[in-house]
Write a protein that holds these residues in place. Structure first.
Motif, PDB file in Angstrom:
ATOM      1  N   ARG A  13      34.845  46.955  60.843  1.00 47.16           N
ATOM      2  CA  ARG A  13      33.781  46.600  59.904  1.00 47.16           C
ATOM      3  C   ARG A  13      32.934  45.486  60.485  1.00 47.16           C
ATOM      4  N   LEU A  15      31.328  42.536  59.022  1.00 52.55           N
ATOM      5  CA  LEU A  15      31.457  41.842  57.739  1.00 52.55           C
ATOM      6  C   LEU A  15      30.264  40.928  57.512  1.00 52.55           C
ATOM      7  N   PRO A  18      29.689  38.236  51.322  1.00 51.26           N
ATOM      8  CA  PRO A  18      29.870  36.815  50.993  1.00 51.26           C
ATOM      9  C   PRO A  18      31.211  36.258  51.499  1.00 51.26           C
ATOM     10  N   GLY A  19      31.887  36.962  52.377  1.00 46.88           N
ATOM     11  CA  GLY A  19      33.156  36.521  52.924  1.00 46.88           C
ATOM     12  C   GLY A  19      34.236  37.500  52.528  1.00 46.88           C
ATOM     13  N   PRO A  20      35.211  37.761  53.389  1.00 43.37           N
ATOM     14  CA  PRO A  20      35.369  37.147  54.698  1.00 43.37           C
ATOM     15  C   PRO A  20      34.261  37.565  55.664  1.00 43.37           C
ATOM     16  N   SER A  21      34.006  36.676  56.636  1.00 45.63           N
ATOM     17  CA  SER A  21      33.083  37.028  57.711  1.00 45.63           C
ATOM     18  C   SER A  21      33.909  37.427  58.936  1.00 45.63           C
ATOM     19  N   VAL A  23      36.062  37.463  62.114  1.00 53.37           N
ATOM     20  CA  VAL A  23      36.986  36.496  62.714  1.00 53.37           C
ATOM     21  C   VAL A  23      36.698  36.436  64.216  1.00 53.37           C
ATOM     22  N   PHE A  98      30.764  30.466  40.296  1.00 53.45           N
ATOM     23  CA  PHE A  98      31.835  29.553  40.697  1.00 53.45           C
ATOM     24  C   PHE A  98      31.867  28.285  39.853  1.00 53.45           C
ATOM     25  N   ARG A 101      33.798  29.312  36.947  1.00 56.58           N
ATOM     26  CA  ARG A 101      35.226  29.332  37.230  1.00 56.58           C
ATOM     27  C   ARG A 101      35.815  27.912  37.161  1.00 56.58           C
ATOM     28  N   GLN A 198      37.605  31.470  55.632  1.00 62.86           N
ATOM     29  CA  GLN A 198      37.109  32.794  56.027  1.00 62.86           C
ATOM     30  C   GLN A 198      35.592  32.955  55.989  1.00 62.86           C
ATOM     31  N   PRO A 205      40.973  34.694  55.648  1.00 59.98           N
ATOM     32  CA  PRO A 205      41.248  33.923  54.438  1.00 59.98           C
ATOM     33  C   PRO A 205      42.710  33.476  54.385  1.00 59.98           C
ATOM     34  N   LEU A 325      28.380  50.924  54.190  1.00 59.66           N
ATOM     35  CA  LEU A 325      29.783  50.862  54.611  1.00 59.66           C
ATOM     36  C   LEU A 325      30.196  52.171  55.292  1.00 59.66           C
ATOM     37  N   GLU A 331      29.686  45.818  55.802  1.00 59.59           N
ATOM     38  CA  GLU A 331      29.969  45.388  54.439  1.00 59.59           C
ATOM     39  C   GLU A 331      28.979  44.316  53.990  1.00 59.59           C
ATOM     40  N   LEU A 333      27.884  42.783  49.853  1.00 59.75           N
ATOM     41  CA  LEU A 333      28.278  42.985  48.454  1.00 59.75           C
ATOM     42  C   LEU A 333      27.059  42.863  47.543  1.00 59.75           C
ATOM     43  N   ARG A 345      24.101  40.674  48.230  1.00 59.04           N
ATOM     44  CA  ARG A 345      24.578  39.415  48.807  1.00 59.04           C
ATOM     45  C   ARG A 345      24.934  39.644  50.274  1.00 59.04           C
TER      46      ARG A 345
ATOM     47  N   ILE B  35      40.161  42.286  60.512  1.00 63.32           N
ATOM     48  CA  ILE B  35      40.252  42.177  59.054  1.00 63.32           C
ATOM     49  C   ILE B  35      39.172  43.021  58.385  1.00 63.32           C
ATOM     50  N   TYR B  38      38.000  42.007  50.922  1.00 59.46           N
ATOM     51  CA  TYR B  38      39.011  42.081  49.859  1.00 59.46           C
ATOM     52  C   TYR B  38      38.720  43.198  48.857  1.00 59.46           C
ATOM     53  N   THR B 249      39.987  35.782  47.233  1.00 63.57           N
ATOM     54  CA  THR B 249      39.927  36.532  48.483  1.00 63.57           C
ATOM     55  C   THR B 249      41.322  36.571  49.102  1.00 63.57           C
ATOM     56  N   VAL B 250      41.939  37.745  49.102  1.00 65.90           N
ATOM     57  CA  VAL B 250      43.331  37.823  49.571  1.00 65.90           C
ATOM     58  C   VAL B 250      43.419  37.569  51.087  1.00 65.90           C
ATOM     59  N   PRO B 251      44.525  36.937  51.510  1.00 64.78           N
ATOM     60  CA  PRO B 251      44.685  36.596  52.940  1.00 64.78           C
ATOM     61  C   PRO B 251      45.056  37.820  53.754  1.00 64.78           C
ATOM     62  N   ILE B 252      44.043  38.556  54.187  1.00 66.05           N
ATOM     63  CA  ILE B 252      44.251  39.904  54.724  1.00 66.05           C
ATOM     64  C   ILE B 252      45.115  39.929  55.989  1.00 66.05           C
TER      65      ILE B 252
END
Lengths: 379, 379
Positions: A13, A15, A18-21, A23, A98, A101, A198, A205, A325, A331, A333, A345, B35, B38, B249-252
């Motif tokens: 992918r 990426l 908005p994250g993960p970006s 690695v 956020f 949240r 991430q 992440p 995708l 990816e 979002l 995004r 990765i 998520y 964001t799960v730790p993939i």
């Protein structure tokens, strides 16, 4: 023998959400290094180097600067659970997902919430921010510096000054800014800041960089009630990071990843890294606007890391994103909440922020939008 | 240019402490895979396979079986924060460090604690356990199946039966047993169980396998007060794992690790894996006793995963352990709390549980003890 655990074979992918970006390849390499125990002298060496690296990207001299053993949301919860006390006034600037949240977390702590609200994507002016804080006289003030749900950057200097005049401590969410644009914890006056691994730090992440000012630490010392979370109790974490007393087993492979991510920041140079993010952001915005799309956030208030062009009228953003995708492996979002279906995004963070990725995304998005219009025209 | 982030160059350790244990080479490989996001369909495929694998090692049909995005202590906190309600009675069997920690977490939730205490290393008999629960009539009962601080295994069937008669739900700490010896969640009657990734599952630390029975889930649905933790709120986590709604964001990369760790369990066969742990444990105990050392936990109550020989009189356990680390690269840990300086803690878990490692440890420990005695004799 058939197995329910087929070999891992993840799709490639690009990426740009908005994250993960993406690695960094060297970060994957770091995670392959042999682990050591949580009381091993080498573990503490790695942690100390990470702490030094985090102080630089945060722009702070704060001694208490650590990687919380959880994702960015765990960092947010650590900030709120340690500093929101039952019955005390918690002031929050709400202009995106956020900050909502943070409100929800503070409510669960039994704090008395006072909210200053704006439509998603707008920011708060200095005078009105000051006025709100002076009127409410809160114990804690929270704002989101880099709002991942909208793409807006909230300056914090006026907020921090007014908060300190009211003897409040300030929490800032820097999840989408750290390592990609100036965070400047000390210069801004932020007391508690958290981020994640991430996005602009090019790691997977799993960790949340976290820092606390001596002023805020003093507040913690005087807390009347115990912190509700044991796992995220900063005084207990201090016992591990400073005095090397067992608290929990730190995620050592993720620490190796963060160490390597911070080494990459150091090698590139923090200011050069910011400039790279700014340049690629401007290139994307320019291309997006040439395509006839409008940016949701006003110029001057935009993040360099997360871009929110509006979805053109008549376009189904879900279909466009699925096409990106499935056909291009890219990816991005969509928006959600009040921005659901209204914005894309697009993240350009850390290793994802390159000239080539801007070009790839722009071309793919143009084609996906055209295909969507074609399909709509055919009915 | 001098840098504060020198390249990672971890020492090679043979990890035979209470965790982390050795990471399987294939698990390091899994963490190097690219990765995905998520919300990527591939992410949910990996998660579903992990859930199926975890149900098998836990011995449960529980639908809600997930990897919590934090270390084992986060799993413990998830159990306590979701099921300990302010003012309700929380009964805890206390015979080691981790049951003390559960108590501390429950206290922070405002629960009314009732404790049944035993010296560290002893276990609770069926009749006295039943009597305690019948007398206290609690809402929640917690015990530690595999006590990492003492090496004792606590059977749970009588506890669970008595708890269910009292309409209580049962939390069991399976941190040091999962994947190394029978946990048997459903057969035992455990309602909420948690573990960690870095012991018998041969992964790095960073995830906490977690399962909840339908009976306990019903309790959650009826909770009168909100769960204090947002990050660990199981109903919100269910929204992500079941309905694929964004939570955190799960730790993939860690999920890839756990997936590979569970594939290794599947390939070996769970019962064969238990038998390997039992065999190596018995071999270690036999060699330890031949060396003249005494086991702290009575035969029949010992974990197969974590062994606690007593430190011989006149021996400084710190020096012996330092010698093991410096001269042989072997990590074991000591006791703490009431067992401070009194026991060694030797883990034989997951990839660390091999015949060869038993031999290496026994030889090195013999030499280190002899060297310590020599030094003491020289004064």
């Amino acid at each position: 023998m058939p197995t329910d655990m087929p070999p891992l074979n993840p799709p490639k992918r690009l990426l740009l959400g908005p994250g993960p970006s993406m690695v960094a390849p060297r970060v994957y390499g770091a995670m392959g290094k042999p682990i050591v125990g949580y009381l091993d002298p080498y573990c503490f060496q790695v942690i100390e180097e990470i702490q030094a690296g985090l102080r630089k990207v945060f722009g702070t001299g704060n001694e208490f600067t650590i990687p919380v053993s959880g994702t960015g949301s765990a960092g947010m919860e650590a900030a709120v659970t340690n500093f929101a006390e039952p019955g005390q006034t918690f002031a929050i600037f709400v202009n995106g997902f956020f900050s909502e949240r943070i409100s929800e977390m503070a409510r669960r702590q039994g704090a008395r919430l006072v909210r200053f609200e704006k439509p998603w994507g707008e920011i708060f002016g200095d005078a009105e921010a000051r006025e709100f804080i002076q009127r409410e006289n809160p114990n804690v003030v929270a704002y989101v510096q880099a709002e991942t749900s909208t793409g807006a950057f909230q300056p914090g200097k006026a907020i921090c000054e007014a908060a300190h005049e009211a003897s409040a401590v300030v929490i800032a969410d820097c999840v989408t800014s750290l390592g990609g644009m100036p965070v400047e914890v000390d210069a801004t006056g932020i007391d508690i800041a958290y981020s994640c691994s991430q996005k602009c730090l090019s790691c997977p992440p799993g960790l949340s960089p976290f820092t606390v000012s001596p002023r805020a630490w003093g507040r913690l010392e005087k807390r009347a009630t115990p912190v509700q979370s044991w796992y995220l109790d900063l005084k207990l974490l201090d016992g591990y990071y400073k005095e090397h007393k067992y608290h929990h087993t730190v995620p050592i492979s993720m620490l190796y990843a963060l160490h390597e991510g911070l080494a990459l920041v150091e090698e590139e140079g923090l200011e050069k890294r910011w400039e790279r993010h700014r340049r690629n952001h401007l290139a994307l915005v320019s291309a997006i606007e040439k395509m006839g799309l409008e940016m949701h956030v006003a110029a001057g208030h935009r993040l360099w890391t997360l871009n929110t062009p509006r979805v053109p009228a008549g376009v189904d953003d879900t279909k466009v994103r699925k096409r990106l995708l499935d056909e291009y492996g890219i990816e991005i979002l969509g928006g959600f909440g009040p921005l659901g279906g209204k914005v894309f995004r697009i993240g350009l963070m850390g290793s994802s922020s390159t000239e080539q990725n801007v070009a790839l995304l722009v071309e793919a998005l143009q084609k996906a939008l055209a295909a969507d219009r074609d399909q709509a025209a055919k009915g």
